[in-house]
Write a protein that holds these residues in place. Structure first.
Motif, PDB file in Angstrom:
ATOM      1  N   HIS A  38      70.633 -26.213  -3.822  1.00 52.01           N
ATOM      2  CA  HIS A  38      69.456 -26.033  -4.671  1.00 52.01           C
ATOM      3  C   HIS A  38      68.180 -26.258  -3.869  1.00 52.01           C
ATOM      4  O   HIS A  38      68.229 -26.696  -2.715  1.00 52.01           O
ATOM      5  CB  HIS A  38      69.498 -26.971  -5.883  1.00 52.01           C
ATOM      6  CG  HIS A  38      69.555 -28.438  -5.552  1.00 52.01           C
ATOM      7  ND1 HIS A  38      70.710 -29.080  -5.135  1.00 52.01           N
ATOM      8  CD2 HIS A  38      68.589 -29.393  -5.573  1.00 52.01           C
ATOM      9  CE1 HIS A  38      70.453 -30.371  -4.936  1.00 52.01           C
ATOM     10  NE2 HIS A  38      69.183 -30.576  -5.188  1.00 52.01           N
TER      11      HIS A  38
ATOM     12  N   GLY B 126      68.637 -23.974  -8.854  1.00 52.02           N
ATOM     13  CA  GLY B 126      69.965 -23.765  -8.278  1.00 52.02           C
ATOM     14  C   GLY B 126      69.978 -22.611  -7.282  1.00 52.02           C
ATOM     15  O   GLY B 126      69.210 -21.646  -7.404  1.00 52.02           O
TER      16      GLY B 126
ATOM     17  N   PHE C 289      75.601 -23.520  -9.666  1.00 50.61           N
ATOM     18  CA  PHE C 289      74.247 -23.691  -9.131  1.00 50.61           C
ATOM     19  C   PHE C 289      73.310 -22.652  -9.732  1.00 50.61           C
ATOM     20  O   PHE C 289      72.477 -22.070  -9.046  1.00 50.61           O
ATOM     21  CB  PHE C 289      74.251 -23.525  -7.599  1.00 50.61           C
ATOM     22  CG  PHE C 289      75.149 -24.459  -6.850  1.00 50.61           C
ATOM     23  CD1 PHE C 289      75.337 -25.769  -7.270  1.00 50.61           C
ATOM     24  CD2 PHE C 289      75.792 -24.034  -5.697  1.00 50.61           C
ATOM     25  CE1 PHE C 289      76.175 -26.630  -6.562  1.00 50.61           C
ATOM     26  CE2 PHE C 289      76.615 -24.888  -4.970  1.00 50.61           C
ATOM     27  CZ  PHE C 289      76.805 -26.196  -5.424  1.00 50.61           C
TER      28      PHE C 289
END
Ligand SMILES: Cc1cc2nc3c(=O)[nH]c(=O)nc-3n(C[C@H](O)[C@H](O)[C@H](O)COP(=O)(O)OP(=O)(O)OC[C@H]3O[C@@H](n4cnc5c(N)ncnc54)[C@H](O)[C@@H]3O)c2cc1C
Ligand code: SF4
Length: 334
Positions: A220, A76, A62
């Motif tokens: 995210h 992310g 992420f």
């Protein structure tokens, strides 16, 4: 201090399963995710947070900032604040976010701090950080030492008789004005929550700060495409020029055509129990000329419901001036 166990999660499912074992929501829970650690570790040193197990999520995939097909942006959860602030698309299309991030903390902290960690950073109220003092947020039902104590830096909007703590994040204020959406993966699947609904007001349960449930992992954040022709700006007022939290701040995203404001998004920091979106100010601004008296009306309406405490009455005027000046600056450049 309690000794804790540290586990590294390389797969989101692993992290979620570990987090879901916690019996309470994540803040105050026994099993906690750790990202940059700049907030959680501070509280562990103070014995305010005493998790038994930390799940290190820094290796989850992420860490990217990606443009979306609709023109928006996907950020992310473990993207570092420095990388986000310096990203070319953020600087061009979401300047308010870059400015808010760069106004926070220090270079070293921003190099570690992550998007999700910043969203979830906890209040700087000094009584919350001191386990010898009464604090309903830390220990529900124990009282609030700040209401009769040192409350100069605390909130004037969205407070309750149980807690008057301020949400300290600069980033969150910019995300509120940009109408960001928080994406969460948890034991029951995935969901997306607008930032305005993500943080909770203290009410009777100040210990509960967000809608997150045990095991919920922020994956995210998305930003909608920038509004055509919009200009944005973050203005932060504080006791010293760096390494200091806001006494009042304003994030503004404004579109103006021929001197008339056609779209306005306004959020305030340093004054709210959560990042404070002011729809009242937005209504006062929209379809009005971009001038001082309109800005003043917007600021007056944004602070109309303010409930100052014994030491922070000055924040009402400070926040108004901050918003008026931010609006002046952003429309001057339009
Ligand atoms: C001296 C100092 C000055 C500062 N000044 C400012 C300032 O001026 N302005 C400002 O805005 N901030 C400031 N900060 C705060 C800083 O921005 C935060 O500490 C930082 O953003 C937290 O991010 P992190 O990744 O280190 O969080 P962590 O400490 O790792 O985590 C914070 C919380 O988020 C949870 N968490 C992390 N990632 C996830 C995830 N993906 N899903 C679910 N839960 C998650 C953790 O369990 C924890 O509860 C300052 C901090 C310090 C120490
Ligand atoms: S304001 Fe909130 S965080 Fe501060 S002492 Fe009172 S209950 Fe605790």
């Amino acid at each position: 201090m309690k000794l804790f166990e540290l586990t590294r999660a390389d797969d989101p499912a692993q992290a979620i399963a570990a987090g879901a074992k916690a019996t309470t929501a994540q803040q105050g829970a026994d099993i906690r995710f750790i990202a940059g650690g700049t907030n959680l570790v501070d509280f562990m040193k103070l014995n305010v947070e005493t998790p038994g197990k930390l799940v290190d999520i820094n290796h989850l995939p992420f860490d990217k900032i990606e443009s979306l097909p609709d023109g928006g942006l996907k950020i992310g959860a473990v993207v570092r604040n420095t990388d986000l602030a310096q990203h070319a698309v953020v600087r061009k299309n979401y300047a308010v976010l870059s400015q808010a991030l760069l106004s926070g903390a220090s270079v070293q902290l921003r190099n570690m701090a992550t998007t999700a960690g910043n969203l979830l950073q906890r209040t700087r109220c000094m009584y919350f950080r001191d386990t010898a003092m009464a604090c309903n947020k830390r220990e529900p039902g124990s009282g609030c030492a700040a209401i009769t104590g040192v409350n100069r830096g605390l909130a004037i909007l969205g407070t309750s008789e149980h807690c008057i703590a301020t949400n300290p994040s600069d980033m969150n204020v910019a995300l509120a004005a940009l109408e960001a959406v928080i994406h969460i993966r948890g034991p029951k699947g995935e969901r997306s929550v607008p930032i305005d609904d993500f943080h909770l007001l203290p009410g009777n349960t100040p210990q509960r700060e967000t809608i997150l449930e045990p095991g919920d992992l922020i994956t995210h954040v998305t930003l909608p495409p920038p509004s055509p022709g919009a200009r944005s700006l973050y203005l932060k007022l504080r006791d010293r020029a760096s390494f200091e939290f806001a006494l009042a701040s304003a994030a503004v995203v404004i579109t103006a055509e021929g001197g008339t404001i056609t779209r306005a998004r306004v959020a305030l920091g340093g004054v709210g129990a959560k990042p404070w979106r002011s729809r009242e100010a937005e209504v006062e601004l929209t379809w009005q000329p971009a001038n001082q008296s309109v800005f003043q009306k917007a600021a007056d309406s944004a602070l109309r419901e303010a409930k100052p405490q014994s030491q922070n009455g000055f924040k009402v005027e400070l926040a108004k001036r901050c918003l008026v000046h931010a609006l002046k600056l952003v429309t001057q450049t339009a």
